[in-house]
Design a protein around this motif. Structure first.
Motif, PDB file in Angstrom:
ATOM      1  N   UNK A 151       8.538  31.179  -3.961  1.00 45.58           N
ATOM      2  CA  UNK A 151       7.830  30.821  -4.429  1.00 45.58           C
ATOM      3  C   UNK A 151       7.479  31.574  -6.108  1.00 45.58           C
ATOM      4  N   UNK A 152       7.705  33.063  -5.584  1.00 44.79           N
ATOM      5  CA  UNK A 152       7.965  33.928  -6.404  1.00 44.79           C
ATOM      6  C   UNK A 152       9.546  33.850  -7.163  1.00 44.79           C
ATOM      7  N   UNK A 153      10.078  33.336  -6.957  1.00 40.21           N
ATOM      8  CA  UNK A 153      11.565  32.750  -7.727  1.00 40.21           C
ATOM      9  C   UNK A 153      11.031  31.658  -8.569  1.00 40.21           C
ATOM     10  N   UNK A 154      12.663  31.917  -9.513  1.00 42.64           N
ATOM     11  CA  UNK A 154      12.850  30.477 -10.528  1.00 42.64           C
ATOM     12  C   UNK A 154      11.731  30.171 -11.938  1.00 42.64           C
ATOM     13  N   UNK A 155      12.336  29.961 -12.933  1.00 42.35           N
ATOM     14  CA  UNK A 155      11.574  29.966 -14.041  1.00 42.35           C
ATOM     15  C   UNK A 155      10.126  29.463 -13.722  1.00 42.35           C
ATOM     16  N   UNK A 156       9.140  28.867 -13.037  1.00 43.78           N
ATOM     17  CA  UNK A 156       8.234  29.347 -12.963  1.00 43.78           C
ATOM     18  C   UNK A 156       7.076  29.438 -11.484  1.00 43.78           C
ATOM     19  N   UNK A 157       8.035  31.067 -11.396  1.00 45.59           N
ATOM     20  CA  UNK A 157       7.876  31.788 -10.437  1.00 45.59           C
ATOM     21  C   UNK A 157       6.120  32.356 -10.098  1.00 45.59           C
ATOM     22  N   UNK A 158       5.416  32.444  -8.583  1.00 43.48           N
ATOM     23  CA  UNK A 158       3.934  32.678  -8.754  1.00 43.48           C
ATOM     24  C   UNK A 158       4.292  34.696  -8.898  1.00 43.48           C
ATOM     25  N   UNK A 159       3.523  35.011  -9.854  1.00 41.56           N
ATOM     26  CA  UNK A 159       3.222  36.692  -9.372  1.00 41.56           C
ATOM     27  C   UNK A 159       3.114  36.821  -8.598  1.00 41.56           C
ATOM     28  N   UNK A 160       3.833  38.400  -7.752  1.00 41.21           N
ATOM     29  CA  UNK A 160       3.406  39.099  -6.680  1.00 41.21           C
ATOM     30  C   UNK A 160       1.917  38.830  -6.585  1.00 41.21           C
ATOM     31  N   UNK A 161       1.167  39.449  -7.255  1.00 40.48           N
ATOM     32  CA  UNK A 161      -0.404  39.523  -6.593  1.00 40.48           C
ATOM     33  C   UNK A 161      -1.316  38.510  -6.276  1.00 40.48           C
ATOM     34  N   UNK A 162      -0.442  36.740  -6.721  1.00 44.31           N
ATOM     35  CA  UNK A 162      -0.938  35.521  -6.174  1.00 44.31           C
ATOM     36  C   UNK A 162      -0.442  35.342  -5.286  1.00 44.31           C
TER      37      UNK A 162
END
Length: 158
Positions: A94-105
């Motif tokens: 979920x933290x990869x790719x063009x729509x990656x979620x930021x680590x804080x989420x």
């Protein structure tokens, strides 16, 4: 969930050792199971490192269980052969790719990781509830009551 073939061989060896009246050489176990002695020796070494079997040296040497079969679980054997690592490792996709979620989420495991970790825990708990003694007892039901006594007699003929 995929287990190595060594798990099956190791489980069979542990069941056979429940009826052995003396230490069983690795070559004899390999002959009984029609498997390469070298391959089986690796599985027996892993069981030995885990403290489930021990090697007895000498002319009448071989392998024996280190404790009663009723206190060795299927999970003990699985982890001795394949290791204790979980079957699923989250790589935080979920933290990869063009729509990656930021680590804080991403402070809690994602839904997929939670489901997979729960499945792994349930699987391990299921294997922890079954002992080698119970499998040996079941052999009489599934393969006939004379199966393990016949194996014991064959081992004695060595």
């Amino acid at each position: 969930m995929k287990l190595s073939g060594g798990v099956e061989w190791a489980l069979h060896c542990c069941v056979v050792l429940t009826v052995a009246r003396a230490p069983v050489p690795a070559a004899r176990l390999a002959e009984l199971h029609d498997v390469s002695p070298t391959y089986l020796a690796k599985q027996l070494q892993a069981l030995s490192r885990a403290g489930l079997v021990r090697s007895v040296q000498g002319k009448a040497g071989g392998y024996v269980l280190t404790r009663p079969a009723s206190s060795i679980t299927v999970l003990d054997v699985v982890e001795a052969i394949d290791g204790p690592d979980p079957s699923f490792v989250c790589t935080e996709i979920r933290q990869r790719g063009p729509l990656a979620a930021p680590p804080q989420r991403c402070t809690a495991p994602c839904s997929i990781a939670r489901v997979m970790h729960e499945a792994d825990r349930a699987w391990r708990e299921s294997l922890r509830r079954v002992t080698i003694a119970e499998i040996a007892d079941d052999v009489a039901v599934t393969s006939g009551p004379d199966t393990l006594p016949t194996v014991a007699k064959w081992l004695d003929e060595a």
